[in-house]
Design an enzyme around this catalytic site. Structure first.
Site, PDB file in Angstrom:
ATOM      1  N   ASN A 153       0.853  -1.056   0.224  1.00  0.00           N
ATOM      2  CA  ASN A 153       0.041  -0.394   0.292  1.00  0.00           C
ATOM      3  C   ASN A 153       0.952   1.667   0.330  1.00  0.00           C
ATOM      4  OD1 ASN A 153      -1.655   1.901   0.719  1.00  0.00           O
ATOM      5  ND2 ASN A 153      -2.429   1.204   2.541  1.00  0.00           N
ATOM      6  N   LYS A 208      -0.316   3.797  -0.317  1.00  0.00           N
ATOM      7  CA  LYS A 208      -0.344   5.507   0.573  1.00  0.00           C
ATOM      8  C   LYS A 208      -0.793   6.661  -0.677  1.00  0.00           C
ATOM      9  CE  LYS A 208      -0.387   3.482   4.689  1.00  0.00           C
ATOM     10  NZ  LYS A 208       0.290   3.425   6.218  1.00  0.00           N
ATOM     11  N   HIS A 251      -9.477   1.409   4.926  1.00  0.00           N
ATOM     12  CA  HIS A 251      -7.734   1.601   5.482  1.00  0.00           C
ATOM     13  C   HIS A 251      -8.210   2.387   7.244  1.00  0.00           C
ATOM     14  CE1 HIS A 251      -3.771   2.452   6.370  1.00  0.00           C
ATOM     15  NE2 HIS A 251      -3.385   1.838   5.730  1.00  0.00           N
ATOM     16  N   GLU A 286      -6.827   5.600   7.701  1.00  0.00           N
ATOM     17  CA  GLU A 286      -6.672   6.608   7.381  1.00  0.00           C
ATOM     18  C   GLU A 286      -7.747   6.961   6.865  1.00  0.00           C
ATOM     19  OE1 GLU A 286      -3.054   6.554   5.312  1.00  0.00           O
ATOM     20  OE2 GLU A 286      -2.069   5.570   7.619  1.00  0.00           O
ATOM     21  N   GLY A 308       2.988   2.712  10.264  1.00  0.00           N
ATOM     22  CA  GLY A 308       3.678   3.766  10.771  1.00  0.00           C
ATOM     23  C   GLY A 308       4.449   3.814  11.655  1.00  0.00           C
ATOM     24  N   SER A 315       3.394  -1.611  10.315  1.00  0.00           N
ATOM     25  CA  SER A 315       4.823  -2.278  10.433  1.00  0.00           C
ATOM     26  C   SER A 315       5.373  -3.037  10.077  1.00  0.00           C
ATOM     27  CB  SER A 315       5.229  -2.128  11.818  1.00  0.00           C
ATOM     28  OG  SER A 315       4.949   0.186  11.847  1.00  0.00           O
ATOM     29  N   GLY A 346       3.061  -1.322   4.523  1.00  0.00           N
ATOM     30  CA  GLY A 346       3.189   0.365   3.795  1.00  0.00           C
ATOM     31  C   GLY A 346       4.571   0.527   3.269  1.00  0.00           C
ATOM     32  N   GLY A 347       5.254   1.295   4.587  1.00  0.00           N
ATOM     33  CA  GLY A 347       6.284   1.747   4.918  1.00  0.00           C
ATOM     34  C   GLY A 347       7.619   1.190   3.598  1.00  0.00           C
TER      35      GLY A 347
END
Ligand code: PGA
Length: 258
Positions: free
Chosen positions: A10, A12, A102, A104, A180, A220, A241-242
């Site tokens: 993802n 983002k 999600h 967010e 995150g 994470s 994500g990251g």
């Protein structure tokens, strides 16, 4: 067990279409260099809308095994909905997955469980696979009511659904406090909730459906913890994500089985 593991990146609101080009090429190269076996792990990238056409072009031109999808979608088919993107726009671009709910989007766009369920329905009807996100905030985790909370989110979103449809979706459990933050839920924490999700699916939709539905963990997830997460009985992949923004770390995670 027939659930194919899924690693979903993802992105983002990161990477413009030129950077997307670079990342997908790099990812394809990393995967090819290690003879990635797509039957052992499906690889999915979920870029911003503006990158999707670029990703499609690379995937099609080189006939890559990488799949791609979108981070959100409208519940409307077309018309006066400024800023929104429809399912048919996504299927035209070859998207096969769409994320909804999600944390967010729930937080910054007030998305309710009912709306999330409606989006999942819309995506399924369009022939794509919904990735329905759920997860609790830190206060709920501290109060010890996280399992109940997460099951409530899923049950509200899937209210009235047929078992056969539930079997086709992907559920992503993402504890908000782990997104995150570098703070990963332990593999046991993740398994506790993913296992409870599968048990609830079995109660509501039958054992066969529960066996078929893929449940991902997110928050994470990274190369250093992916093997332990994937060793858990009810974790079928990760929403990343990251660590999905770098070709080498994402490709390494896709090789968790090796
Ligand atoms: P993270 O994000 O891996 O950067 O924690 C996960 C997600 O929000 O999907």
């Amino acid at each position: 067990m027939t659930r194919t593991p899924l690693m979903a990146g993802n992105w983002k609101m990161n990477l413009d279409h030129l950077e997307a080009n670079h990342l997908v090429q790099g990812l394809a190269m990393e995967l090819a260099d290690h003879n990635h076996d797509y039957s052992q792990c499906e690889v999915l990238v979920i870029p911003p809308f503006t990158d999707i056409r670029t990703v499609q072009t690379i995937v099609d031109a080189d006939n890559l095994g990488i799949k791609y999808g979108a981070q959100d979608v409208s519940v409307h088919d077309n018309g006066a909905y400024t800023g929104e993107i429809s399912t048919s726009m996504l299927t035209k671009l070859g998207c096969t997955y769409v994320v909804m709910g999600h944390s967010e989007r729930r937080e910054y766009h007030n998305e309710s469980d009912e709306l999330v369920g409606e989006k999942a329905r819309k995506v399924l009807d369009a022939g794509m696979t919904p990735i329905l996100c759920c997860g609790e905030a830190l206060e709920i985790r501290k109060a010890g009511t996280h399992v109940e909370f997460v099951l409530g989110q899923i049950r509200a979103a899937l209210k009235g659904w047929d078992a056969a449809d539930v079997a086709k979706i992907v559920i992503a459990y993402e504890p908000i406090w782990a997104i995150g933050t570098g703070e990963t839920a332990t593999a046991d924490d993740a398994q506790e909730v993913c296992g409870a999700i599968r048990k609830a699916l079995a109660e509501d939709f039958g054992a066969e459906t529960a066996e078929a539905t893929r449940v991902l963990y997110g928050g994470s997830a990274k190369p250093g913890n992916i093997k332990e997460l994937m060793a858990q009985e009810d974790i079928d992949g990760a929403l990343i994500g990251g660590a999905s923004l770098k070709a080498d770390s994402f490709a390494e995670m896709c090789r968790f089985y090796a």
